[in-house]
Design a protein around this motif. Structure first.
Motif, PDB file in Angstrom:
ATOM      1  N   THR A   7       0.274  20.380  15.116  1.00 30.48           N
ATOM      2  CA  THR A   7       1.673  20.022  14.928  1.00 30.48           C
ATOM      3  C   THR A   7       1.721  18.630  14.302  1.00 30.48           C
ATOM      4  OG1 THR A   7       3.841  19.880  16.010  1.00 30.48           O
ATOM      5  CG2 THR A   7       1.961  19.021  17.242  1.00 30.48           C
ATOM      6  N   THR A   8       2.870  18.259  13.796  1.00 30.98           N
ATOM      7  CA  THR A   8       3.033  16.921  13.240  1.00 30.98           C
ATOM      8  C   THR A   8       4.231  16.237  13.865  1.00 30.98           C
ATOM      9  OG1 THR A   8       4.397  17.722  11.415  1.00 30.98           O
ATOM     10  CG2 THR A   8       2.020  17.536  10.999  1.00 30.98           C
ATOM     11  N   ARG A   9       4.221  14.937  13.793  1.00 36.69           N
ATOM     12  CA  ARG A   9       5.375  14.145  14.211  1.00 36.69           C
ATOM     13  C   ARG A   9       5.319  12.806  13.482  1.00 36.69           C
ATOM     14  NH1 ARG A   9       6.587  10.529  17.396  1.00 36.69           N
ATOM     15  NH2 ARG A   9       8.044  11.689  18.685  1.00 36.69           N
ATOM     16  N   ARG A  10       6.503  12.279  13.169  1.00 38.01           N
ATOM     17  CA  ARG A  10       6.599  10.988  12.499  1.00 38.01           C
ATOM     18  C   ARG A  10       6.816   9.906  13.546  1.00 38.01           C
ATOM     19  NH1 ARG A  10       6.376   9.996   7.464  1.00 38.01           N
ATOM     20  NH2 ARG A  10       7.015  12.088   6.852  1.00 38.01           N
ATOM     21  N   VAL A  11       6.125   8.779  13.375  1.00 38.24           N
ATOM     22  CA  VAL A  11       6.270   7.653  14.288  1.00 38.24           C
ATOM     23  C   VAL A  11       7.653   7.031  14.089  1.00 38.24           C
ATOM     24  CG1 VAL A  11       5.418   5.362  14.911  1.00 38.24           C
ATOM     25  CG2 VAL A  11       3.791   7.182  14.333  1.00 38.24           C
ATOM     26  N   GLU A  12       8.386   6.918  15.174  1.00 38.89           N
ATOM     27  CA  GLU A  12       9.728   6.326  15.162  1.00 38.89           C
ATOM     28  C   GLU A  12       9.642   4.829  15.460  1.00 38.89           C
ATOM     29  OE1 GLU A  12      12.433   8.045  14.378  1.00 38.89           O
ATOM     30  OE2 GLU A  12      11.413   9.986  14.295  1.00 38.89           O
ATOM     31  N   PHE A  13      10.638   4.085  14.989  1.00 33.85           N
ATOM     32  CA  PHE A  13      10.664   2.633  15.170  1.00 33.85           C
ATOM     33  C   PHE A  13      10.596   2.239  16.641  1.00 33.85           C
ATOM     34  CE2 PHE A  13      13.017  -1.361  15.762  1.00 33.85           C
ATOM     35  CZ  PHE A  13      12.216  -2.201  15.004  1.00 33.85           C
ATOM     36  N   HIS A  14      11.328   2.945  17.497  1.00 29.88           N
ATOM     37  CA  HIS A  14      11.380   2.574  18.915  1.00 29.88           C
ATOM     38  C   HIS A  14      10.053   2.800  19.641  1.00 29.88           C
ATOM     39  CE1 HIS A  14      11.570   6.683  20.612  1.00 29.88           C
ATOM     40  NE2 HIS A  14      12.180   6.979  19.488  1.00 29.88           N
ATOM     41  N   GLU A  15       9.075   3.438  18.994  1.00 27.46           N
ATOM     42  CA  GLU A  15       7.763   3.681  19.599  1.00 27.46           C
ATOM     43  C   GLU A  15       6.766   2.575  19.276  1.00 27.46           C
ATOM     44  OE1 GLU A  15       8.034   8.534  19.332  1.00 27.46           O
ATOM     45  OE2 GLU A  15       7.223   7.434  17.621  1.00 27.46           O
ATOM     46  N   THR A  16       7.217   1.567  18.526  1.00 27.42           N
ATOM     47  CA  THR A  16       6.304   0.528  18.049  1.00 27.42           C
ATOM     48  C   THR A  16       6.606  -0.822  18.684  1.00 27.42           C
ATOM     49  OG1 THR A  16       7.698  -0.051  16.158  1.00 27.42           O
ATOM     50  CG2 THR A  16       6.089   1.721  15.830  1.00 27.42           C
ATOM     51  N   ASP A  17       5.638  -1.719  18.545  1.00 29.08           N
ATOM     52  CA  ASP A  17       5.838  -3.097  18.995  1.00 29.08           C
ATOM     53  C   ASP A  17       6.391  -3.922  17.830  1.00 29.08           C
ATOM     54  OD1 ASP A  17       3.664  -3.604  17.297  1.00 29.08           O
ATOM     55  OD2 ASP A  17       2.228  -3.767  18.946  1.00 29.08           O
ATOM     56  N   MET A  18       6.462  -5.222  18.008  1.00 29.51           N
ATOM     57  CA  MET A  18       7.049  -6.086  16.978  1.00 29.51           C
ATOM     58  C   MET A  18       6.226  -6.107  15.690  1.00 29.51           C
ATOM     59  SD  MET A  18       9.923  -7.008  18.040  1.00 29.51           S
ATOM     60  CE  MET A  18      10.324  -8.219  16.819  1.00 29.51           C
ATOM     61  N   ALA A  19       4.959  -5.718  15.767  1.00 35.28           N
ATOM     62  CA  ALA A  19       4.116  -5.664  14.573  1.00 35.28           C
ATOM     63  C   ALA A  19       4.225  -4.305  13.872  1.00 35.28           C
ATOM     64  CB  ALA A  19       2.658  -5.943  14.939  1.00 35.28           C
ATOM     65  N   GLY A  20       5.047  -3.397  14.432  1.00 36.67           N
ATOM     66  CA  GLY A  20       5.206  -2.079  13.841  1.00 36.67           C
ATOM     67  C   GLY A  20       4.103  -1.106  14.196  1.00 36.67           C
ATOM     68  N   GLU A  68      -8.785   4.707  17.793  1.00 36.97           N
ATOM     69  CA  GLU A  68      -9.743   4.399  16.736  1.00 36.97           C
ATOM     70  C   GLU A  68      -9.122   3.614  15.581  1.00 36.97           C
ATOM     71  OE1 GLU A  68     -12.180   7.723  15.649  1.00 36.97           O
ATOM     72  OE2 GLU A  68     -12.261   8.427  17.719  1.00 36.97           O
ATOM     73  N   SER A  69      -7.823   3.791  15.376  1.00 39.71           N
ATOM     74  CA  SER A  69      -7.143   3.108  14.282  1.00 39.71           C
ATOM     75  C   SER A  69      -5.662   3.024  14.656  1.00 39.71           C
ATOM     76  CB  SER A  69      -7.324   3.904  12.977  1.00 39.71           C
ATOM     77  OG  SER A  69      -6.740   3.235  11.888  1.00 39.71           O
ATOM     78  N   PRO A  70      -4.972   1.965  14.262  1.00 36.65           N
ATOM     79  CA  PRO A  70      -3.555   1.877  14.635  1.00 36.65           C
ATOM     80  C   PRO A  70      -2.697   2.892  13.887  1.00 36.65           C
ATOM     81  CG  PRO A  70      -4.185  -0.002  13.279  1.00 36.65           C
ATOM     82  CD  PRO A  70      -5.430   0.775  13.542  1.00 36.65           C
ATOM     83  N   ALA A  71      -1.660   3.345  14.553  1.00 36.03           N
ATOM     84  CA  ALA A  71      -0.606   4.141  13.920  1.00 36.03           C
ATOM     85  C   ALA A  71       0.608   3.238  13.824  1.00 36.03           C
ATOM     86  CB  ALA A  71      -0.303   5.385  14.738  1.00 36.03           C
ATOM     87  N   CYS A  72       1.357   3.378  12.752  1.00 38.76           N
ATOM     88  CA  CYS A  72       2.460   2.455  12.483  1.00 38.76           C
ATOM     89  C   CYS A  72       3.761   3.205  12.234  1.00 38.76           C
ATOM     90  CB  CYS A  72       2.133   1.593  11.265  1.00 38.76           C
ATOM     91  SG  CYS A  72       0.646   0.609  11.477  1.00 38.76           S
ATOM     92  N   TYR A  73       4.842   2.439  12.311  1.00 38.79           N
ATOM     93  CA  TYR A  73       6.163   2.984  12.046  1.00 38.79           C
ATOM     94  C   TYR A  73       6.152   3.760  10.734  1.00 38.79           C
ATOM     95  CZ  TYR A  73      10.932   3.160  10.377  1.00 38.79           C
ATOM     96  OH  TYR A  73      12.118   3.591   9.866  1.00 38.79           O
ATOM     97  N   GLY A  74       6.694   4.966  10.776  1.00 35.47           N
ATOM     98  CA  GLY A  74       6.818   5.809   9.592  1.00 35.47           C
ATOM     99  C   GLY A  74       5.636   6.713   9.319  1.00 35.47           C
ATOM    100  N   ASP A  75       4.502   6.481   9.983  1.00 33.55           N
ATOM    101  CA  ASP A  75       3.334   7.334   9.761  1.00 33.55           C
ATOM    102  C   ASP A  75       3.631   8.771  10.186  1.00 33.55           C
ATOM    103  OD1 ASP A  75       1.814   5.190   8.894  1.00 33.55           O
ATOM    104  OD2 ASP A  75       0.592   5.050  10.724  1.00 33.55           O
ATOM    105  N   LEU A  76       3.115   9.712   9.420  1.00 31.44           N
ATOM    106  CA  LEU A  76       3.176  11.118   9.802  1.00 31.44           C
ATOM    107  C   LEU A  76       1.840  11.462  10.443  1.00 31.44           C
ATOM    108  CD1 LEU A  76       4.796  13.753   9.814  1.00 31.44           C
ATOM    109  CD2 LEU A  76       3.683  14.315   7.632  1.00 31.44           C
ATOM    110  N   LEU A  77       1.879  11.778  11.730  1.00 35.74           N
ATOM    111  CA  LEU A  77       0.663  12.089  12.471  1.00 35.74           C
ATOM    112  C   LEU A  77       0.502  13.587  12.615  1.00 35.74           C
ATOM    113  CD1 LEU A  77       0.939   9.481  15.373  1.00 35.74           C
ATOM    114  CD2 LEU A  77      -0.190   9.224  13.142  1.00 35.74           C
TER     115      LEU A  77
END
Length: 143
Positions: A7-20, A68-77
């Motif tokens: 499945t896929t999901r996009r990272v939402e802004f509210h799921e991130t810290d101040m660094a995105g 293993e690697s950061p995920a950021c705002y807007g990424d499609l996982l």
């Protein structure tokens, strides 16, 4: 790893810290969302109401995730779910989270099939055959 479900999901802004960057606790939510979608793809549900008023549910008994690697705002996982083990009463599920060709995280959850009856403590039960057959069939399709 053979993949049982994707499945896929996009990272939402509210799921991130101040660094995105996605806060680590959200990876457990992503894994749980993938698990729920997997159950739905099989015609099952995490909360299965029975004719007698009881509920069959799947509480977690362990959860872990390595990053293993950061995920950021807007990424499609892409979340790849694999049934690692089907026990008599439990499922152990592995999750790999990817952004394109970059592996973001790997997680694992063990969940136990339980029956909840009003007025009684929850009780672990054998996975009902109708569910077991669907889990096994989905693993066979992945191979």
């Amino acid at each position: 790893m053979s993949c049982t479900f994707k499945t896929t999901r996009r990272v939402e802004f509210h799921e991130t810290d101040m660094a995105g960057i996605v806060h680590f606790a959200n990876f457990y939510k992503y894994m749980e969302q993938a698990e729920h979608e997997y159950f739905r793809s099989l015609g099952l549900t995490i909360v299965d109401k029975q004719a007698d008023g009881s509920i069959i549910g799947w509480p977690r008994v362990s959860a872990q995730c390595s990053f293993e690697s950061p995920a950021c705002y807007g990424d499609l996982l892409e979340i790849r779910l694999n049934i690692e083990r089907i026990g008599v009463k439990s499922l152990t599920i592995e999750y790999d989270l990817w952004r394109d060709e970059t592996k973001i995280a790997r997680g694992r959850m063990k969940t136990v099939c339980c029956q909840f009856t009003h007025g009684s403590p929850m009780q672990s039960i054998a996975i009902p055959e109708r569910m077991l057959l669907k889990f096994e069939a989905s693993m066979d399709q992945a191979e």
